[in-house]
Write a protein that holds these residues in place. Structure first.
Motif, PDB file in Angstrom:
ATOM      1  N   GLY A 120       0.785  -1.188  -0.079  1.00  0.00           N
ATOM      2  CA  GLY A 120      -0.063   0.040  -0.197  1.00  0.00           C
ATOM      3  C   GLY A 120       0.754   1.144   0.205  1.00  0.00           C
ATOM      4  N   TYR A 121       0.286   2.265  -0.590  1.00  0.00           N
ATOM      5  CA  TYR A 121       0.942   3.584  -0.617  1.00  0.00           C
ATOM      6  C   TYR A 121       0.364   4.745   0.108  1.00  0.00           C
ATOM      7  N   THR A 122       0.797   5.807   0.268  1.00  0.00           N
ATOM      8  CA  THR A 122       0.266   6.931   0.899  1.00  0.00           C
ATOM      9  C   THR A 122       0.416   8.073  -0.293  1.00  0.00           C
ATOM     10  N   SER A 148      -0.826  -8.971  -4.128  1.00  0.00           N
ATOM     11  CA  SER A 148      -1.613  -8.325  -3.396  1.00  0.00           C
ATOM     12  C   SER A 148      -2.897  -7.280  -4.108  1.00  0.00           C
ATOM     13  N   LEU A 149      -3.815  -7.186  -3.378  1.00  0.00           N
ATOM     14  CA  LEU A 149      -4.814  -6.301  -3.745  1.00  0.00           C
ATOM     15  C   LEU A 149      -5.286  -5.157  -3.025  1.00  0.00           C
ATOM     16  N   GLN A 150      -5.115  -3.822  -3.493  1.00  0.00           N
ATOM     17  CA  GLN A 150      -5.349  -2.770  -2.704  1.00  0.00           C
ATOM     18  C   GLN A 150      -6.678  -1.993  -2.918  1.00  0.00           C
ATOM     19  N   TRP A 151      -7.287  -1.482  -1.891  1.00  0.00           N
ATOM     20  CA  TRP A 151      -8.391  -0.782  -2.163  1.00  0.00           C
ATOM     21  C   TRP A 151      -8.203   0.510  -1.535  1.00  0.00           C
ATOM     22  N   TYR A 152      -8.582   1.545  -2.468  1.00  0.00           N
ATOM     23  CA  TYR A 152      -8.512   2.967  -2.176  1.00  0.00           C
ATOM     24  C   TYR A 152      -9.871   3.761  -2.199  1.00  0.00           C
ATOM     25  N   ARG A 153     -10.004   4.744  -1.585  1.00  0.00           N
ATOM     26  CA  ARG A 153     -11.321   5.816  -1.641  1.00  0.00           C
ATOM     27  C   ARG A 153     -10.403   6.927  -2.011  1.00  0.00           C
ATOM     28  N   VAL A 185      -7.466  -0.721   2.583  1.00  0.00           N
ATOM     29  CA  VAL A 185      -6.890  -1.879   3.197  1.00  0.00           C
ATOM     30  C   VAL A 185      -6.206  -2.566   1.888  1.00  0.00           C
ATOM     31  N   THR A 186      -5.289  -3.634   2.358  1.00  0.00           N
ATOM     32  CA  THR A 186      -4.312  -4.374   1.436  1.00  0.00           C
ATOM     33  C   THR A 186      -4.849  -5.719   1.832  1.00  0.00           C
TER      34      THR A 186
END
Lengths: 114, 112
Positions: free
Chosen positions: A102-104, B31-36, B47-48
């Motif tokens: 994950g990234y910021t 991996s699968l990442q969810w962003y808003r 979340v990842t």
């Protein structure tokens, strides 16, 4: 604790000009990635910098170049601007060795080319 | 070219309803990442998920990674107006490939 800081927030340039966008990563992060996001689309990967080197590059022309400094901050340079370069440019940072977790992201620089 | 197909592209529902957003691919992701993402802002990581079949919960949001690590879903229970935003999924290809593959996003509007 400041997150990712990008400057400027907005920029208007003329076709053919050059632009430099700046990014300071989140404290403790050493990897910086740059993305281009057109309106209504997901981000597109431009490149990633680690240890002051370009580690990986997406499908963008050589007009797009970057740099990472010893303090992990980074710049994105775009030469010979085209109208199609108008977009939100996002900088993202990640923890050492945790790039796939994950990234910021920063709030982005909105570039308009006229 | 690897793709992440995200659906639906747009969803407008009443407060209190449930919804599910899907991300599908023919490729395997590490991996699968969810962003808003809010208008004028950068994406914020929600979340990842890393392990096939993994389920993670974040209050009323439930994220699932497919057994084969090719797809993922986001389920929101009893949606609230504060859930309004653009939801993006992003896949990490392998541990040595740092380019995230992004879905086009789901624009979600929750009406009071």
């Amino acid at each position: 604790d400041a997150g990712v800081t990008q400057s400027p927030t907005h920029l208007i340039k003329t076709r053919g000009q050059q632009v430099t966008l700046r990014c300071s990563p989140k404290s403790g992060h050493d990897t910086v990635s740059w993305y281009q996001q057109a309106l209504g689309q997901g981000p597109q990967f431009i490149f990633q910098y680690y240890e002051e080197e370009e580690r990986q590059r997406g499908n963008f022309p050589d007009r797009f170049s970057g740099h990472q400094f010893p303090n992990y901050s980074s710049e994105l340079n775009v030469n010979a601007l085209l109208l199609g370069d108008s977009a939100l440019y996002l900088c993202a940072s990640s923890l050492p060795g945790r790039t796939n977790y994950g990234y910021t992201f920063g709030s982005g620089t909105r570039l308009t080319v006229v | 070219t690897q793709l992440l197909e995200q659906s639906p592209q747009f969803l407008s529902i009443q407060e209190g309803e449930n919804l599910t957003v899907y991300c599908n691919s023919s490729s395997v992701f590490s991996s699968l990442q969810w962003y808003r993402q809010e208008p004028g802002e950068g994406p914020v990581l929600l979340v990842t998920v890393v392990t096939g079949g993994e389920v993670k919960k974040l209050k009323r949001l439930t994220f699932q990674f497919g057994d084969a690590r090719k797809d993922s879903s986001l389920h929101i229970t009893a949606a609230q107006p504060g859930d309004t935003g653009l939801y993006l999924c992003a896949g990490a290809q392998t541990d040595s490939n740092y380019q995230l593959i992004w879905g086009a996003g789901t624009k979600l509007i929750i009406k009071p």
